[in-house]
Design an enzyme around this catalytic site. Structure first.
Site, PDB file in Angstrom:
ATOM      1  N   GLU A 280       0.815  -1.220   0.000  1.00 18.83           N
ATOM      2  CA  GLU A 280       0.000   0.000   0.000  1.00 18.83           C
ATOM      3  C   GLU A 280       0.848   1.270   0.000  1.00 18.83           C
ATOM      4  O   GLU A 280       0.620   2.196   0.774  1.00 18.83           O
ATOM      5  CB  GLU A 280      -0.958   0.004   1.198  1.00 18.83           C
ATOM      6  CG  GLU A 280      -1.976  -1.121   1.144  1.00 18.83           C
ATOM      7  CD  GLU A 280      -3.032  -1.069   2.238  1.00 18.83           C
ATOM      8  OE1 GLU A 280      -2.736  -0.561   3.332  1.00 18.83           O
ATOM      9  OE2 GLU A 280      -4.144  -1.555   1.991  1.00 18.83           O
ATOM     10  N   ARG A 313       5.556  -7.836   8.193  1.00 24.75           N
ATOM     11  CA  ARG A 313       4.161  -8.128   7.839  1.00 24.75           C
ATOM     12  C   ARG A 313       4.044  -8.757   6.437  1.00 24.75           C
ATOM     13  O   ARG A 313       4.795  -8.405   5.528  1.00 24.75           O
ATOM     14  CB  ARG A 313       3.317  -6.866   7.899  1.00 24.75           C
ATOM     15  CG  ARG A 313       3.227  -6.325   9.299  1.00 24.75           C
ATOM     16  CD  ARG A 313       2.443  -5.042   9.335  1.00 24.75           C
ATOM     17  NE  ARG A 313       1.020  -5.226   9.494  1.00 24.75           N
ATOM     18  CZ  ARG A 313       0.093  -4.645   8.750  1.00 24.75           C
ATOM     19  NH1 ARG A 313       0.435  -3.885   7.727  1.00 24.75           N
ATOM     20  NH2 ARG A 313      -1.179  -4.807   9.005  1.00 24.75           N
ATOM     21  N   ASP A 353      -8.249  -9.033   4.064  1.00 21.74           N
ATOM     22  CA  ASP A 353      -8.014  -7.928   4.996  1.00 21.74           C
ATOM     23  C   ASP A 353      -9.076  -7.818   6.072  1.00 21.74           C
ATOM     24  O   ASP A 353      -9.933  -6.942   5.997  1.00 21.74           O
ATOM     25  CB  ASP A 353      -7.953  -6.606   4.201  1.00 21.74           C
ATOM     26  CG  ASP A 353      -7.569  -5.425   5.084  1.00 21.74           C
ATOM     27  OD1 ASP A 353      -7.096  -5.667   6.200  1.00 21.74           O
ATOM     28  OD2 ASP A 353      -7.742  -4.282   4.635  1.00 21.74           O
ATOM     29  N   GLU A 381     -12.743  -1.841  12.016  1.00 20.73           N
ATOM     30  CA  GLU A 381     -12.644  -1.189  10.710  1.00 20.73           C
ATOM     31  C   GLU A 381     -13.745  -1.638   9.758  1.00 20.73           C
ATOM     32  O   GLU A 381     -14.314  -0.835   9.027  1.00 20.73           O
ATOM     33  CB  GLU A 381     -11.270  -1.492  10.093  1.00 20.73           C
ATOM     34  CG  GLU A 381     -11.139  -0.975   8.675  1.00 20.73           C
ATOM     35  CD  GLU A 381      -9.793  -1.268   8.032  1.00 20.73           C
ATOM     36  OE1 GLU A 381      -8.917  -1.869   8.685  1.00 20.73           O
ATOM     37  OE2 GLU A 381      -9.618  -0.875   6.863  1.00 20.73           O
ATOM     38  N   TRP A 531      -9.425  -2.354  -5.332  1.00 22.72           N
ATOM     39  CA  TRP A 531     -10.040  -1.459  -4.349  1.00 22.72           C
ATOM     40  C   TRP A 531     -11.544  -1.305  -4.607  1.00 22.72           C
ATOM     41  O   TRP A 531     -12.220  -0.573  -3.910  1.00 22.72           O
ATOM     42  CB  TRP A 531      -9.373  -0.069  -4.393  1.00 22.72           C
ATOM     43  CG  TRP A 531      -8.004  -0.056  -3.779  1.00 22.72           C
ATOM     44  CD1 TRP A 531      -7.442  -1.037  -3.024  1.00 22.72           C
ATOM     45  CD2 TRP A 531      -7.027   1.000  -3.850  1.00 22.72           C
ATOM     46  NE1 TRP A 531      -6.167  -0.675  -2.632  1.00 22.72           N
ATOM     47  CE2 TRP A 531      -5.888   0.575  -3.124  1.00 22.72           C
ATOM     48  CE3 TRP A 531      -6.997   2.257  -4.453  1.00 22.72           C
ATOM     49  CZ2 TRP A 531      -4.740   1.363  -2.992  1.00 22.72           C
ATOM     50  CZ3 TRP A 531      -5.861   3.044  -4.319  1.00 22.72           C
ATOM     51  CH2 TRP A 531      -4.737   2.597  -3.596  1.00 22.72           C
TER      52      TRP A 531
HETATM   53  C1  BDP Z   1      -6.159  -2.111   6.051  1.00 22.07           C
HETATM   54  C2  BDP Z   1      -6.468  -0.723   6.467  1.00 22.07           C
HETATM   55  C3  BDP Z   1      -5.328   0.230   6.353  1.00 22.07           C
HETATM   56  C4  BDP Z   1      -4.084  -0.387   6.943  1.00 22.07           C
HETATM   57  C5  BDP Z   1      -3.816  -1.717   6.290  1.00 22.07           C
HETATM   58  C6  BDP Z   1      -2.671  -2.483   6.923  1.00 22.07           C
HETATM   59  O1  BDP Z   1      -7.542  -0.269   5.676  1.00 22.07           O
HETATM   60  O2  BDP Z   1      -5.679   1.419   7.006  1.00 22.07           O
HETATM   61  O3  BDP Z   1      -2.987   0.447   6.797  1.00 22.07           O
HETATM   62  O4  BDP Z   1      -4.926  -2.558   6.435  1.00 22.07           O
HETATM   63  O5  BDP Z   1      -2.964  -3.417   7.655  1.00 22.07           O
HETATM   64  O6  BDP Z   1      -7.048  -2.930   6.759  1.00 22.07           O
HETATM   65  O7  BDP Z   1      -1.519  -2.173   6.679  1.00 22.07           O
END
Ligand code: BDP
Length: 692
Positions: A280, A313, A353, A381, A531
């Protein structure tokens, strides 16, 4: 929170406790023992309704707590503490000289503190001390919470106010909440905290911030909590003045080694780094044509002399991939065996996620030679922020109990992460938590229950979600069974309700890009297809769902048999995961005898019914707890009902535009047409500015 010590209102129990717990003796003199003393003194003082006597010698009847090293008296009991390890404890009732004592014994002071919290929990939940004999030790090494706190004190996906860490007044002022925070964590066995966002600001490693950070570490230390930092992979360039951050460059290596020395100078027990790299938009080793392993090992080398860890991660996905599901596995499995021993790979429970329901990530069971831990999400979230009630204990246990079959039946995710399956060097479990400056710490009072559940499960993954909910309710509210039973039912149903009204039958990610609150299954045409919502549900006139079998992306091949076959076969996959793996015709006959379309509608309506049931249950406990929390939760449930209806109607109407089939007669009809909901989502959903 759950350290809500109320005087025991069961008179028989109170008598028993007063007889046994009024005199206390703790051996040793460390900061941890002082913390244990304070906790026992205050906790029992409130629970017993009278201040206990803190003695300097062994009481005739009462509590004796300490390590074998610090107490001759305990040593002379010849207890076998070898099974307890450094953090475990034993609580036992013993009779000497005709008098009963409750002993808390451990190998180290931190075990004594955990034992004290164990005893307090026992009393808070009104259990008898008769024949008490408890032995507990944690099943994983790192029981870690992750904060997504930015240095400007906004919390990414936080929903409970500003960050706990007052950077402006640190290092001079130690806000008392830092200690309370440490107490909450220690009380459930959490021993590691990553205090800043994985989307890491390089500034955290500057002298100015490290000095502030070291004060937090000082506050956490007596409670057995190691402080970790999220770091930015490009720190050597961004704050170090180098012109590269290439992990194989000697100057870069030296920069990290010196940085590590500097940190350990300030924080001798510093835990290590958490790293989000090449994900990301975060920088990582790819810019220099290096692998994740080369990136992680560079940091691991810098930390190794100090005993520090790198938590790397595995949350990665690339827009070029045709199936995001496959990404983490495809990137990391070829690297198995290349990571240093002080690296742990942190893998989200599912392949996408933190969605309301995901199958387990196929990385669990695939990394035989790489320490692998699980990452869970407490902050809601994808579960309605701080507005909806959604106890995550059930999701966590579902994820942990999933069977990978990596070494045949019984190779659960829990056994992967506790290291017993592959004999890992280091083990851990992490959860993204959300506390902030809100008076109740977590926004929705029930988000606390998921934090609590995470800690309890990280300590012992064999506990059940129901047992944990029961404990939490008794500790946080009351032991009154007329309250505990119905509210436990609410908790146990809440996650499934959230799945049903949002994305049943294995649908996923029907949110808009960005805030992840309301329904937006129509989301399309964004710069990255992964997305959008249409990427995930693939609804068309024929049917709905993502084909991940051999005729599609074949992601099922990442699972061991018979999991791959089970998920891959339309007849054996469970309804819960159906649309995760198959594109299914609208008329497909389901196990219930309904068609897929009817089943989908049924689930969406069921979700709303469940929320209405939760509202009724909650109303039934009026008067059994304080009106402040009662009214708060009641109002939040009203919001949840409103949102559940919006979710249902938005999704049913939208999917109906493909299926072309009617909503069966027995169901109430959506109040508005689809356009109304599309407009609503655009304008009305995001409740607060920092929710983005
Ligand atoms: C997603 C979130 C984002 C996080 C990302 C992460 O939307 O804000 O930065 O994961 O885990 O769930 O790095």
């Amino acid at each position: 929170m759950w350290l809500n010590y109320q005087t025991v209102d069961d008179s028989e129990r109170l008598q028993e406790y007063r007889a046994m717990l009024s005199d206390i003796y703790l051996a040793g003199g460390s900061e941890t023992i002082d913390a244990a003393k304070a906790e026992l003194n205050d906790g029992l003082g409130q629970l017993l309704g009278e201040t206990p006597n803190l003695l300097n010698s062994i009481p005739e009847a009462g509590v004796v707590a300490g390590t074998i090293q610090n107490s001759d008296w305990l040593r002379n009991l010849d207890l076998d503490l070898s099974r307890l390890g450094p953090e475990g404890y034993l609580i036992r009732k013993i009779d000497t000289d005709g008098r009963s004592k409750i002993i808390i014994a451990a190998n180290q002071d931190i075990g004594v503190l955990y034992g004290v919290f164990g005893l307090l929990r026992h009393v808070q939940t009104h259990q008898t001390l008769d024949d008490i004999s408890i032995e507990r030790s944690p099943k994983v090494e790192y029981r870690m919470v992750n904060h997504w706190d930015n240095l400007d004190r906004l919390v990414e996906r936080g929903y409970a106010g500003l960050s706990l860490w007052e950077w402006g007044t640190l290092p001079e002022y130690k806000h008392p909440r830092y200690t309370d925070y440490a107490r909450f964590n220690a009380s459930i066995g959490i021993n590691a905290s990553v205090i800043n966002n994985v989307n890491a600001d390089p500034e955290i490693l500057t002298d100015q911030f490290l000095e502030k950070v070291s004060v937090l570490a000082d506050v956490f230390r007596p409670y057995g909590i190691q402080l970790f930092l999220s770091i930015n992979f490009q720190s050597p360039q961004r704050i170090g003045g180098l012109d590269t951050s290439d992990p194989l460059n000697p100057d870069v290596n030296e920069w990290w080694a010196e940085k590590a020395d500097e940190i350990y100078e300030l924080i001798p027990d510093f835990g290590g780094f958490l790293v989000k790299a090449d994900s990301e938009g975060q920088p990582g080793p790819f810019a220099y044509n290096r692998t994740h392993a080369e990136g992680a090992n560079m940091l691991a080398k810098a930390l190794e002399p100090h005993g520090g860890m790198v938590v790397w991660r595995a949350f990665v996905y690339d827009p070029a991939q045709s199936d995001r599901f496959r990404e983490a596995y495809d990137e990391f499995v070829p690297l198995d065996g290349q990571f240093m021993d002080n690296v742990i790979l942190q893998v989200k429970n599912g392949p996408i996620d933190f969605q309301p329901r995901e199958p387990f990530s196929p990385l669990f069971g695939a990394m035989e030679e790489t320490n692998t831990m699980i990452e869970l999400q407490v902050t809601q979230e994808y579960f309605g922020f701080s507005q909806h009630l959604a106890y995550m204990g059930t999701l966590f246990t579902e994820a942990l109990q999933a069977d990978t079959y990596a070494k045949g039946e019984g190779s659960t995710v829990a056994k992967v992460v506790d290291g017993s399956l592959f004999d890992y060097e280091h083990t851990g479990m992490a959860a993204v938590i959300n506390p902030g400056t809100d008076e109740n710490w977590t926004g929705h009072p029930f988000v606390q229950s998921s934090w609590y559940a995470f800690g309890r499960l990280a300590w012992d993954h064999t506990l059940s979600a129901e047992q944990i909910a029961d404990e939490w309710l008794r500790m946080t509210f009351t032991n009154n069974i007329d309250f505990v039973d119905p509210v436990k039912e609410i908790m146990m149903e809440s996650r499934e309700a959230g799945v049903n009204y949002r994305m049943p039958l294995g649908l996923t990610h029907l949110y808009d890009q960005g805030h992840h609150y309301g329904p937006a299954p129509w989301t399309a045409d964004l710069p990255r297809p992964d997305w959008t919502a249409v990427y995930y549900h693939k609804a068309d006139d024929n049917g709905i769902g993502f084909d991940r079998t051999v005729t599609g992306s074949n992601a099922i091949e990442q699972y061991h048999e018979p999991v791959a076959e089970r998920f891959g076969d339309l007849n054996s996959v469970s309804d819960d995961y159906l649309l995760w793996f198959h594109h299914v015709g609208w008329d497909h006959e389901m196990n219930s005898g309904r068609t897929l379309w009817e089943e989908l509608v049924h689930k969406y309506y069921k979700g709303v019914e469940q929320v209405r049931g939760m509202q009724q249950q909650w109303e039934s406990i009026k008067g059994l707890i304080d009106s402040e929390r009662y009214e708060h939760v009641k109002a939040l449930l009203d919001i949840q009902e409103r949102d559940a209806v919006r979710w249902r109607d938005s999704c049913v109407l939208y999917f109906q535009s493909f299926s072309g089939k009617p909503i069966p007669d027995q169901y109430e009809k959506p109040e508005h047409d689809l356009d109304h909901y599309i407009e609503l989502e655009k304008t009305k959903y995001v409740p607060d500015p920092w929710y983005n």
